[in-house]
Write a protein that holds these residues in place. Sequence first.
Motif, PDB file in Angstrom:
ATOM      1  N   UNK A  28      21.387   7.983 -18.875  1.00 54.25           N
ATOM      2  CA  UNK A  28      20.913   8.492 -17.579  1.00 54.25           C
ATOM      3  C   UNK A  28      19.394   8.462 -17.453  1.00 54.25           C
ATOM      4  N   UNK A  29      18.704   8.299 -18.587  1.00 56.11           N
ATOM      5  CA  UNK A  29      17.235   8.362 -18.563  1.00 56.11           C
ATOM      6  C   UNK A  29      16.676   7.042 -18.041  1.00 56.11           C
ATOM      7  N   UNK A  30      15.667   7.132 -17.192  1.00 55.37           N
ATOM      8  CA  UNK A  30      15.118   5.921 -16.548  1.00 55.37           C
ATOM      9  C   UNK A  30      13.605   5.863 -16.765  1.00 55.37           C
ATOM     10  N   UNK A  31      13.090   4.642 -16.743  1.00 54.48           N
ATOM     11  CA  UNK A  31      11.637   4.493 -16.685  1.00 54.48           C
ATOM     12  C   UNK A  31      11.284   3.919 -15.315  1.00 54.48           C
ATOM     13  N   UNK A  32      10.178   4.370 -14.783  1.00 51.84           N
ATOM     14  CA  UNK A  32       9.687   3.886 -13.493  1.00 51.84           C
ATOM     15  C   UNK A  32       9.159   2.454 -13.687  1.00 51.84           C
ATOM     16  N   UNK A  33       9.671   1.534 -12.925  1.00 53.75           N
ATOM     17  CA  UNK A  33       9.231   0.134 -13.075  1.00 53.75           C
ATOM     18  C   UNK A  33       7.778  -0.081 -12.641  1.00 53.75           C
ATOM     19  N   UNK A 111       4.156   7.790 -22.437  1.00 52.70           N
ATOM     20  CA  UNK A 111       3.981   6.709 -21.466  1.00 52.70           C
ATOM     21  C   UNK A 111       3.496   7.231 -20.114  1.00 52.70           C
ATOM     22  N   UNK A 112       2.898   6.309 -19.390  1.00 54.26           N
ATOM     23  CA  UNK A 112       2.178   6.662 -18.163  1.00 54.26           C
ATOM     24  C   UNK A 112       3.123   6.672 -16.958  1.00 54.26           C
ATOM     25  N   UNK A 113       2.742   7.409 -15.929  1.00 48.77           N
ATOM     26  CA  UNK A 113       3.529   7.362 -14.679  1.00 48.77           C
ATOM     27  C   UNK A 113       3.255   6.064 -13.909  1.00 48.77           C
ATOM     28  N   UNK A 114       3.856   5.959 -12.724  1.00 52.11           N
ATOM     29  CA  UNK A 114       3.609   4.815 -11.843  1.00 52.11           C
ATOM     30  C   UNK A 114       2.118   4.763 -11.531  1.00 52.11           C
ATOM     31  N   UNK A 115       1.528   3.618 -11.776  1.00 54.83           N
ATOM     32  CA  UNK A 115       0.093   3.445 -11.507  1.00 54.83           C
ATOM     33  C   UNK A 115      -0.244   1.993 -11.785  1.00 54.83           C
ATOM     34  N   UNK A 116      -0.530   1.254 -10.729  1.00 55.20           N
ATOM     35  CA  UNK A 116      -0.861  -0.163 -10.929  1.00 55.20           C
ATOM     36  C   UNK A 116      -2.356  -0.382 -11.073  1.00 55.20           C
ATOM     37  N   UNK A 117      -3.150   0.671 -10.972  1.00 53.72           N
ATOM     38  CA  UNK A 117      -4.594   0.528 -11.171  1.00 53.72           C
ATOM     39  C   UNK A 117      -4.920   0.679 -12.655  1.00 53.72           C
ATOM     40  N   UNK A 118      -6.196   0.585 -12.985  1.00 57.76           N
ATOM     41  CA  UNK A 118      -6.640   0.817 -14.357  1.00 57.76           C
ATOM     42  C   UNK A 118      -7.154   2.248 -14.546  1.00 57.76           C
ATOM     43  N   UNK A 119      -6.976   3.071 -13.538  1.00 59.68           N
ATOM     44  CA  UNK A 119      -7.510   4.439 -13.605  1.00 59.68           C
ATOM     45  C   UNK A 119      -6.651   5.321 -14.495  1.00 59.68           C
ATOM     46  N   UNK A 120      -7.278   6.374 -15.076  1.00 59.57           N
ATOM     47  CA  UNK A 120      -6.490   7.296 -15.908  1.00 59.57           C
ATOM     48  C   UNK A 120      -5.532   8.125 -15.052  1.00 59.57           C
ATOM     49  N   UNK A 121      -4.602   8.780 -15.735  1.00 56.20           N
ATOM     50  CA  UNK A 121      -3.574   9.579 -15.053  1.00 56.20           C
ATOM     51  C   UNK A 121      -3.821  11.058 -15.313  1.00 56.20           C
TER      52      UNK A 121
END
Length: 303
Positions: A28-33, A111-121
């Motif tokens: 049931x566990x998913x990773x955000x693409x 692991x990081x959340x959804x983020x297509x930039x190079x900025x920190x989370x």
Amino acid sequence: MGNYVQGNSYYNEHTVLYLNGQVVRAADAKIDLYSQSLHYGYAAFEGIRSYRTASGETRIFKAVEHYDRLRRSAELLHMPYTFQTDELIEATYEVLKQNNLQDAYIRPLVFAPANMTFNPNSASNICIQAWEMQPFLGDKLLRVMSSSYQRPNPKGFHIEAKASGHYVNSLLASQEAKAKGFDEALLLDMNGFVAEGPGANIFYEKDGQLYTPAIGNILPGITRATVLEICAAEGIAVTEKRISTSELKQADAAFFCGTAAEVIGFKSLDETIFPLQWKESLSHRIQQTYKAWVTENIKEPIS
Ligand code: PMP
């Protein structure tokens, strides 16, 4: 859910894992693409092992050291890390228990959340997976090949961090060696000195003494530190220094060490055979001591 290409099966419908504070079904566990980790290899992980001890208990070997390194790796990557080592160790024992595992390989991943930039989370995810341990490099002596790939330049990466992206280098080297009929690769550092294997540190033995690359251009392995402790306990001299390939080829014996690989001897490097009978080497004695240490009945202090 889309149709994923099937990979190896590490879990079944009953398997659970730890995800952000909860134990959930792996299926049931998913990773955000859209995760920054998936696209850029921007994640930190650990490779840990648990053993069934002589008295039948389950013990995670050097759990504190591994989770401390996970924290350091995440911090070096500027990933927020709000997790407590004692809570993660407790969660890991729970995952092992619920999956009925004793001799297991444990894989925490930050692991990081959804983020297509190079900025920190502002936050990180953490999951802890575990599966039954299969022999990693096997028990036979390894035929090792000097890789055409070098380890990443420490001026371009925090080489002491166990960062996911660094492992593209490991995969390339390991796949090259296997495609050429060898068991494993040995990588040099950017200056052409012996560094490490794709997933293990290296030691060699010459005239009753051990030698290993100094830290700086390698992942400072927890097993490497354990081997140094074994040598101190058994009065075996060890020198940490820069090592050339030609020097290594004149060794009496050599071995890789790592959490997954444990201590595993070399048969040869680039077809140069190491002359000392493995069973007569100090390296073999260290291998035996390591096996005894990991299955001792000492409970890891939960700090
Ligand atoms: N070097 C590399 C590149 C590794 O991936 C590993 C495995 N983590 C090691 C060395 C050995 O480290 P450890 O003994 O902490 O498993």
